[in-house]
Design a protein around this motif. Structure first.
Motif, PDB file in Angstrom:
ATOM      1  N   ILE A   1      16.040  73.473  65.692  1.00  0.00           N
ATOM      2  CA  ILE A   1      16.950  74.523  66.133  1.00  0.00           C
ATOM      3  C   ILE A   1      17.006  75.620  65.073  1.00  0.00           C
ATOM      4  O   ILE A   1      17.141  75.338  63.886  1.00  0.00           O
ATOM      5  N   ALA A   2      16.909  76.869  65.500  1.00  0.00           N
ATOM      6  CA  ALA A   2      17.036  77.988  64.566  1.00  0.00           C
ATOM      7  C   ALA A   2      18.516  78.230  64.261  1.00  0.00           C
ATOM      8  O   ALA A   2      19.362  78.188  65.158  1.00  0.00           O
ATOM      9  N   THR A   3      18.814  78.491  63.002  1.00  0.00           N
ATOM     10  CA  THR A   3      20.176  78.802  62.572  1.00  0.00           C
ATOM     11  C   THR A   3      20.380  80.309  62.603  1.00  0.00           C
ATOM     12  O   THR A   3      19.617  81.054  61.985  1.00  0.00           O
ATOM     13  N   GLU A   4      21.413  80.750  63.316  1.00  0.00           N
ATOM     14  CA  GLU A   4      21.757  82.171  63.365  1.00  0.00           C
ATOM     15  C   GLU A   4      23.152  82.344  62.781  1.00  0.00           C
ATOM     16  O   GLU A   4      24.077  81.609  63.157  1.00  0.00           O
ATOM     17  N   ALA A   5      23.306  83.300  61.885  1.00  0.00           N
ATOM     18  CA  ALA A   5      24.560  83.468  61.154  1.00  0.00           C
ATOM     19  C   ALA A   5      25.406  84.589  61.729  1.00  0.00           C
ATOM     20  O   ALA A   5      24.957  85.733  61.794  1.00  0.00           O
ATOM     21  N   TRP A   6      26.661  84.234  62.147  1.00  0.00           N
ATOM     22  CA  TRP A   6      27.607  85.309  62.447  1.00  0.00           C
ATOM     23  C   TRP A   6      28.557  85.481  61.272  1.00  0.00           C
ATOM     24  O   TRP A   6      28.712  84.588  60.462  1.00  0.00           O
ATOM     25  N   SER A   7      29.141  86.658  61.196  1.00  0.00           N
ATOM     26  CA  SER A   7      29.921  87.051  60.016  1.00  0.00           C
ATOM     27  C   SER A   7      29.109  86.812  58.744  1.00  0.00           C
ATOM     28  O   SER A   7      29.590  86.229  57.772  1.00  0.00           O
TER      29      SER A   7
END
Length: 280
Positions: free
Chosen positions: A187-193
């Motif tokens: 799973i790709a990690t996507e960063a919010w904030s």
């Protein structure tokens, strides 16, 4: 000629599609302001735009993409299923409504915004997203704010792995265990904030010192850090100069010492809600 958009790496997802690693978020930006901000972002070279039903600006995002003159296939658009729309029938209706508001045809990525374990509908909602993907109505499907237990359940009950989990992630909340779980599952990690809004992160003396050594801003240091550790990242701004600066992170490299210092900033401190209790 080298353009800003050509400098942004692509991340290949589990389903074989790819997503730009550095994109543009529009959380807490109203519809008209989002249209203007996205227009600036696309002109600057961003090719990933992240919105959601909750943000109330899907229509503005769609208008900006259509007005940009860019081929639709050149702009990667993500939107999300809000908590009140979970469950199969509501998910289908909400998806249709998001597609209509965007006005861009098939979305590139559709995410479940929060698991909301108290509703106990996230697994049913996930299976519905997989149906939509299999029917060719969305290119990729994923989740947001899911913890390892939520991920394990949806994978076990559907046989399908989310391609992305978009979570709060910044140097004060580095999510190492979750990132390790993502890596094991593909799973790709996507960063919010990603810039740690309202935490004082960008005034942290460690980041200020690193930025000074490289002749860049603390925000640019943080975004370079995200890219280096493999995160997809979606900084938000409505200021044209900052929109451009957030994309200008390919002219310097962080050292091993820089990375060690940033690793030491982790406080495990959240800005947003705890996904395990959100909506409980």
């Amino acid at each position: 000629m080298t353009t800003a958009s050509s400098l942004v790496p692509n991340v290949t997802l589990l389903d074989g599609t790819s997503i730009p690693q550095l994109g543009f978020g529009v959380f807490k930006v109203d519809d008209d302001a989002a249209e203007a901000a996205v227009a600036h972002a696309l002109a600057a070279g961003y090719r990933l735009i992240d919105t959601a039903k909750l943000y109330g600006n899907e229509a503005g995002v769609g208008r900006a993409v259509r007005a940009s003159g860019l081929p639709r296939e050149d702009v990667y658009v993500t939107t999300k299923l809000w908590n009140d729309d979970q469950g199969r029938d509501k998910t289908l209706r909400a998806f249709d409504a998001s597609v209509e508001r965007l006005g861009l045809g098939i979305p590139d990525l559709f995410l479940i915004h929060w698991p909301i374990p108290g509703q106990d509908l996230y697994s049913e909602s996930w299976r519905t997203l997989v149906e939509l993907r299999d029917a060719g109505r969305v290119r990729s499907v994923g989740v947001s704010n899911f913890q390892p237990a939520h991920l394990a359940r949806v994978i076990d009950e559907s046989g399908a792995v989310p391609v992305v989990n978009q979570v709060e992630l910044h140097p004060y909340l580095q999510q190492r265990e979750l990132r390790e779980a993502h890596a094991e599952l593909g799973i790709a990690t996507e960063a919010w904030s990603p810039l740690g809004r309202d935490t004082g992160l960008l005034e942290d003396p460690v980041l200020v010192a690193i930025a000074g050594r490289h002749g860049v801003s603390p925000a640019q240091v943080v975004l370079r850090w995200h890219l280096d550790i493999g995160n997809i990242v979606i900084p938000k701004s409505v200021t044209p100069a900052r929109i451009a600066a957030n994309l200008d992170v390919f002219g310097f490299a962080l050292t091993a010492e820089d990375h060690a210092e940033i690793a030491g900033l982790d406080r495990g401190a959240r800005i947003g809600p705890d996904p395990d209790v959100m909506g409980a």
